[in-house]
Design a protein around this motif. Sequence first.
Motif, PDB file in Angstrom:
ATOM      1  N   VAL A 140      -5.783  10.413  -0.779  1.00 43.93           N
ATOM      2  CA  VAL A 140      -5.908   9.909   0.599  1.00 43.93           C
ATOM      3  C   VAL A 140      -5.574  11.011   1.604  1.00 43.93           C
ATOM      4  O   VAL A 140      -6.160  11.059   2.701  1.00 43.93           O
ATOM      5  CB  VAL A 140      -5.035   8.649   0.847  1.00 43.93           C
ATOM      6  CG1 VAL A 140      -5.559   7.463   0.072  1.00 43.93           C
ATOM      7  CG2 VAL A 140      -3.572   8.889   0.548  1.00 43.93           C
ATOM      8  N   TYR A 157      -3.108   9.419  -6.181  1.00 47.78           N
ATOM      9  CA  TYR A 157      -3.798   8.722  -5.100  1.00 47.78           C
ATOM     10  C   TYR A 157      -3.272   9.128  -3.734  1.00 47.78           C
ATOM     11  O   TYR A 157      -4.029   9.135  -2.753  1.00 47.78           O
ATOM     12  CB  TYR A 157      -3.713   7.209  -5.324  1.00 47.78           C
ATOM     13  CG  TYR A 157      -4.444   6.804  -6.575  1.00 47.78           C
ATOM     14  CD1 TYR A 157      -5.836   6.878  -6.628  1.00 47.78           C
ATOM     15  CD2 TYR A 157      -3.756   6.414  -7.717  1.00 47.78           C
ATOM     16  CE1 TYR A 157      -6.528   6.547  -7.784  1.00 47.78           C
ATOM     17  CE2 TYR A 157      -4.435   6.076  -8.880  1.00 47.78           C
ATOM     18  CZ  TYR A 157      -5.819   6.145  -8.912  1.00 47.78           C
ATOM     19  OH  TYR A 157      -6.502   5.840 -10.062  1.00 47.78           O
ATOM     20  N   LEU A 158      -1.985   9.505  -3.658  1.00 52.21           N
ATOM     21  CA  LEU A 158      -1.453  10.039  -2.407  1.00 52.21           C
ATOM     22  C   LEU A 158      -2.189  11.328  -2.047  1.00 52.21           C
ATOM     23  O   LEU A 158      -2.591  11.533  -0.891  1.00 52.21           O
ATOM     24  CB  LEU A 158       0.047  10.290  -2.537  1.00 52.21           C
ATOM     25  CG  LEU A 158       0.748  10.842  -1.289  1.00 52.21           C
ATOM     26  CD1 LEU A 158       0.576   9.899  -0.104  1.00 52.21           C
ATOM     27  CD2 LEU A 158       2.224  11.099  -1.563  1.00 52.21           C
ATOM     28  N   TYR A 184      -1.944   0.016 -11.435  1.00 50.54           N
ATOM     29  CA  TYR A 184      -2.485   0.379 -10.123  1.00 50.54           C
ATOM     30  C   TYR A 184      -3.558   1.446 -10.325  1.00 50.54           C
ATOM     31  O   TYR A 184      -3.277   2.561 -10.744  1.00 50.54           O
ATOM     32  CB  TYR A 184      -1.360   0.911  -9.235  1.00 50.54           C
ATOM     33  CG  TYR A 184      -1.800   1.372  -7.866  1.00 50.54           C
ATOM     34  CD1 TYR A 184      -2.119   0.455  -6.870  1.00 50.54           C
ATOM     35  CD2 TYR A 184      -1.870   2.733  -7.557  1.00 50.54           C
ATOM     36  CE1 TYR A 184      -2.505   0.877  -5.603  1.00 50.54           C
ATOM     37  CE2 TYR A 184      -2.252   3.170  -6.293  1.00 50.54           C
ATOM     38  CZ  TYR A 184      -2.570   2.241  -5.319  1.00 50.54           C
ATOM     39  OH  TYR A 184      -2.950   2.657  -4.068  1.00 50.54           O
ATOM     40  N   LEU A 232       0.042   9.096   7.331  1.00 49.31           N
ATOM     41  CA  LEU A 232      -0.337  10.182   6.428  1.00 49.31           C
ATOM     42  C   LEU A 232      -0.522  11.490   7.168  1.00 49.31           C
ATOM     43  O   LEU A 232      -0.190  12.568   6.658  1.00 49.31           O
ATOM     44  CB  LEU A 232      -1.622   9.806   5.682  1.00 49.31           C
ATOM     45  CG  LEU A 232      -1.504   8.670   4.667  1.00 49.31           C
ATOM     46  CD1 LEU A 232      -2.880   8.111   4.317  1.00 49.31           C
ATOM     47  CD2 LEU A 232      -0.775   9.125   3.414  1.00 49.31           C
ATOM     48  N   HIS A 253       2.489   7.132  -6.705  1.00 48.46           N
ATOM     49  CA  HIS A 253       1.321   7.574  -7.467  1.00 48.46           C
ATOM     50  C   HIS A 253       0.740   8.809  -6.787  1.00 48.46           C
ATOM     51  O   HIS A 253      -0.120   8.707  -5.897  1.00 48.46           O
ATOM     52  CB  HIS A 253       0.268   6.459  -7.562  1.00 48.46           C
ATOM     53  CG  HIS A 253       0.684   5.304  -8.417  1.00 48.46           C
ATOM     54  ND1 HIS A 253       1.576   4.337  -7.981  1.00 48.46           N
ATOM     55  CD2 HIS A 253       0.347   4.974  -9.699  1.00 48.46           C
ATOM     56  CE1 HIS A 253       1.756   3.460  -8.954  1.00 48.46           C
ATOM     57  NE2 HIS A 253       1.038   3.816  -9.997  1.00 48.46           N
ATOM     58  N   TRP A 304      -1.839   3.486   8.370  1.00 48.81           N
ATOM     59  CA  TRP A 304      -1.589   4.464   7.309  1.00 48.81           C
ATOM     60  C   TRP A 304      -2.258   5.803   7.587  1.00 48.81           C
ATOM     61  O   TRP A 304      -1.764   6.850   7.164  1.00 48.81           O
ATOM     62  CB  TRP A 304      -1.975   3.888   5.948  1.00 48.81           C
ATOM     63  CG  TRP A 304      -0.781   3.173   5.389  1.00 48.81           C
ATOM     64  CD1 TRP A 304      -0.555   1.836   5.362  1.00 48.81           C
ATOM     65  CD2 TRP A 304       0.393   3.811   4.865  1.00 48.81           C
ATOM     66  NE1 TRP A 304       0.693   1.580   4.841  1.00 48.81           N
ATOM     67  CE2 TRP A 304       1.298   2.761   4.522  1.00 48.81           C
ATOM     68  CE3 TRP A 304       0.770   5.121   4.646  1.00 48.81           C
ATOM     69  CZ2 TRP A 304       2.548   3.025   3.975  1.00 48.81           C
ATOM     70  CZ3 TRP A 304       2.028   5.391   4.111  1.00 48.81           C
ATOM     71  CH2 TRP A 304       2.895   4.353   3.784  1.00 48.81           C
ATOM     72  N   TYR A 329       2.904   1.793  -3.380  1.00 52.78           N
ATOM     73  CA  TYR A 329       2.088   2.333  -4.472  1.00 52.78           C
ATOM     74  C   TYR A 329       1.683   3.781  -4.220  1.00 52.78           C
ATOM     75  O   TYR A 329       1.723   4.618  -5.130  1.00 52.78           O
ATOM     76  CB  TYR A 329       0.860   1.457  -4.698  1.00 52.78           C
ATOM     77  CG  TYR A 329       1.143   0.246  -5.549  1.00 52.78           C
ATOM     78  CD1 TYR A 329       1.375   0.367  -6.916  1.00 52.78           C
ATOM     79  CD2 TYR A 329       1.202  -1.023  -4.984  1.00 52.78           C
ATOM     80  CE1 TYR A 329       1.647  -0.739  -7.706  1.00 52.78           C
ATOM     81  CE2 TYR A 329       1.475  -2.143  -5.766  1.00 52.78           C
ATOM     82  CZ  TYR A 329       1.701  -1.993  -7.122  1.00 52.78           C
ATOM     83  OH  TYR A 329       1.977  -3.091  -7.903  1.00 52.78           O
ATOM     84  N   LEU A 330       1.282   4.102  -3.005  1.00 58.30           N
ATOM     85  CA  LEU A 330       0.887   5.478  -2.721  1.00 58.30           C
ATOM     86  C   LEU A 330       2.046   6.448  -2.949  1.00 58.30           C
ATOM     87  O   LEU A 330       1.853   7.537  -3.506  1.00 58.30           O
ATOM     88  CB  LEU A 330       0.401   5.597  -1.276  1.00 58.30           C
ATOM     89  CG  LEU A 330      -1.014   5.093  -0.976  1.00 58.30           C
ATOM     90  CD1 LEU A 330      -1.309   5.189   0.513  1.00 58.30           C
ATOM     91  CD2 LEU A 330      -2.059   5.868  -1.778  1.00 58.30           C
ATOM     92  N   LEU A 335      -8.855   5.461   1.126  1.00 58.96           N
ATOM     93  CA  LEU A 335      -7.763   4.632   1.632  1.00 58.96           C
ATOM     94  C   LEU A 335      -8.108   3.155   1.496  1.00 58.96           C
ATOM     95  O   LEU A 335      -7.248   2.334   1.134  1.00 58.96           O
ATOM     96  CB  LEU A 335      -7.472   4.988   3.090  1.00 58.96           C
ATOM     97  CG  LEU A 335      -6.319   4.233   3.758  1.00 58.96           C
ATOM     98  CD1 LEU A 335      -5.026   4.378   2.983  1.00 58.96           C
ATOM     99  CD2 LEU A 335      -6.137   4.712   5.210  1.00 58.96           C
ATOM    100  N   CYS A 353      -7.441   2.038  -2.005  1.00 57.63           N
ATOM    101  CA  CYS A 353      -5.993   1.951  -2.275  1.00 57.63           C
ATOM    102  C   CYS A 353      -5.417   0.665  -1.693  1.00 57.63           C
ATOM    103  O   CYS A 353      -4.562   0.019  -2.313  1.00 57.63           O
ATOM    104  CB  CYS A 353      -5.279   3.166  -1.693  1.00 57.63           C
ATOM    105  SG  CYS A 353      -5.649   4.711  -2.569  1.00 57.63           S
ATOM    106  N   THR A 400       0.834  -1.204   0.000  1.00 61.31           N
ATOM    107  CA  THR A 400       0.000   0.000   0.000  1.00 61.31           C
ATOM    108  C   THR A 400       0.868   1.252   0.000  1.00 61.31           C
ATOM    109  O   THR A 400       0.647   2.191  -0.784  1.00 61.31           O
ATOM    110  CB  THR A 400      -0.935   0.010   1.224  1.00 61.31           C
ATOM    111  OG1 THR A 400      -1.826  -1.113   1.138  1.00 61.31           O
ATOM    112  CG2 THR A 400      -1.751   1.294   1.290  1.00 61.31           C
TER     113      THR A 400
END
Length: 490
Positions: free
Chosen positions: A314, A310-311, A403, A451, A307, A447, A303-304, A340, A343, A300
């Motif tokens: 979230v 998507y970061l 993704y 974050l 990308h 997460w 990838y976040l 989230l 994701c 997770t």
Amino acid sequence: MSAMDLKENKFLSVGLLIVATMVVAKFLSAFLMPKSRKRLPPTIKTWPVLGGLIRFLKGPVVMLREEYPKLGSVFTLNILNKKITFFVGPEVSAHFFKASESDLSQQEVYRFNVPTFGPGVVFDVDYSVRQEQFRFFTEALRVNKLKGYVDQMVVEAEDFFSKWGESGEVDLKYELEHLIILTASRCLLGREVRDQLFADVSSLFHDLDNGMQPISVIFPYLPIPAHRRRDQARKKLADIFANIIVSRKRADKSENDMLQCFIDSKYKDGRPTTDGEITGLLIAALFAGQHTSSITSTWTGAYLLTHQKYLSAVLDEQKSLMKQHGDNIDHDILSEMDVLYRCIKEALRLHPPLIMLLRSSHSEFSVTTRERKQYDIPKGHIVATSPAFANRLPHVYKDPDRYDPDRFAAGREEDKVAGAFSYISFGGGRHGCLGEPFAYLQIKAIWSHLLRNFELELVSPFPDIDWNAMVVGVKGKVMVRYKRRRLSVE
């Protein structure tokens, strides 16, 4: 008529008799032989005897990628004296996931877990007892229990990340593995283990874990050093938990953890769980959740952090929730984290830790493929499906190797369009993963904290897949540069 003519006529008569017999036999077989003789799935071509085993050990997913385009969604691999028939895709998976235990059984194919989990639990008991033990898991994972577990998850995350500095670099994989085992110890194994015996129990679980080798699947009792250490660790864990259980039973107050749930559980006939059963069920719970959650947490993050779209999404979601609820994080707030959630779900689609699910067929059954071909699966076959392969089928998922968490958003929901069992990272049907809600809450709790409190940057290359692991995860280190911050709601 000469002797030569008589001899020729005799040979001709015998020849005609043989041909006629073969024709009649063929004719009768068409009506009398079992259907499975007529409609067996195609077989993967390999060298005799060891060929199938070599291809399987070199990588089942690689093999599926090579054979699926040629053979379709149902085919068989011969491995020594076993036949494994693969089902690929939602069109043929219904029977695999919905069949009764009397038709397709887990027990035979997963008995290699018995030395680790111990006697009298899960795959060492008949199906009726196993169902009751699964009921104990279900009771321990009800929403009212999960709400208490979330509070503990949040505390563990806050305490763990408070030890990070203002900035630095860490191996995210290593960090998440350790946090997950701490969280699991508190929620599952109990306060006594988390506060007093964590180092001892963690070390013993490490020996148990390392005792699960690829060779263990075939020869679980082979007298190798890893198995000896496994057996010694299992005995020591039983002694530790026996003392904790005795102490718990003497105490007046009840703890909010899975250990307490198992202590309080009773079978339908009123019999309480034994100390040995409680220990075995706890070990099974930790094995089911520890690796899978740490692996999925790591993917997770990887990838976040690669990308930005998507970061940002979230982060915006966290800001919105903070605006509504302040700094609070509880079960209900975690349940609102839909971005989230998607994701995590997408990371898990691309990288399910359990790449192969198996059953043993106890009765013949028929299946119709996506290609509209019918096959009869004989009794005695091992039936398999692969989440790692099925989750990337192009007729189910658009651009399946990309993704794209939005594929699960309302209006698209690609996992539902193609029908049931299109998404099988948690299995499904009768044997779906009971710990799925716990896993999502745990990963969200971790997460959400990261974050809100850190700027993160992936500084190592995007990780590879460790296909050689029993539970397939992340290969090598996942180096992340962090800087402490306070997420603003502005």
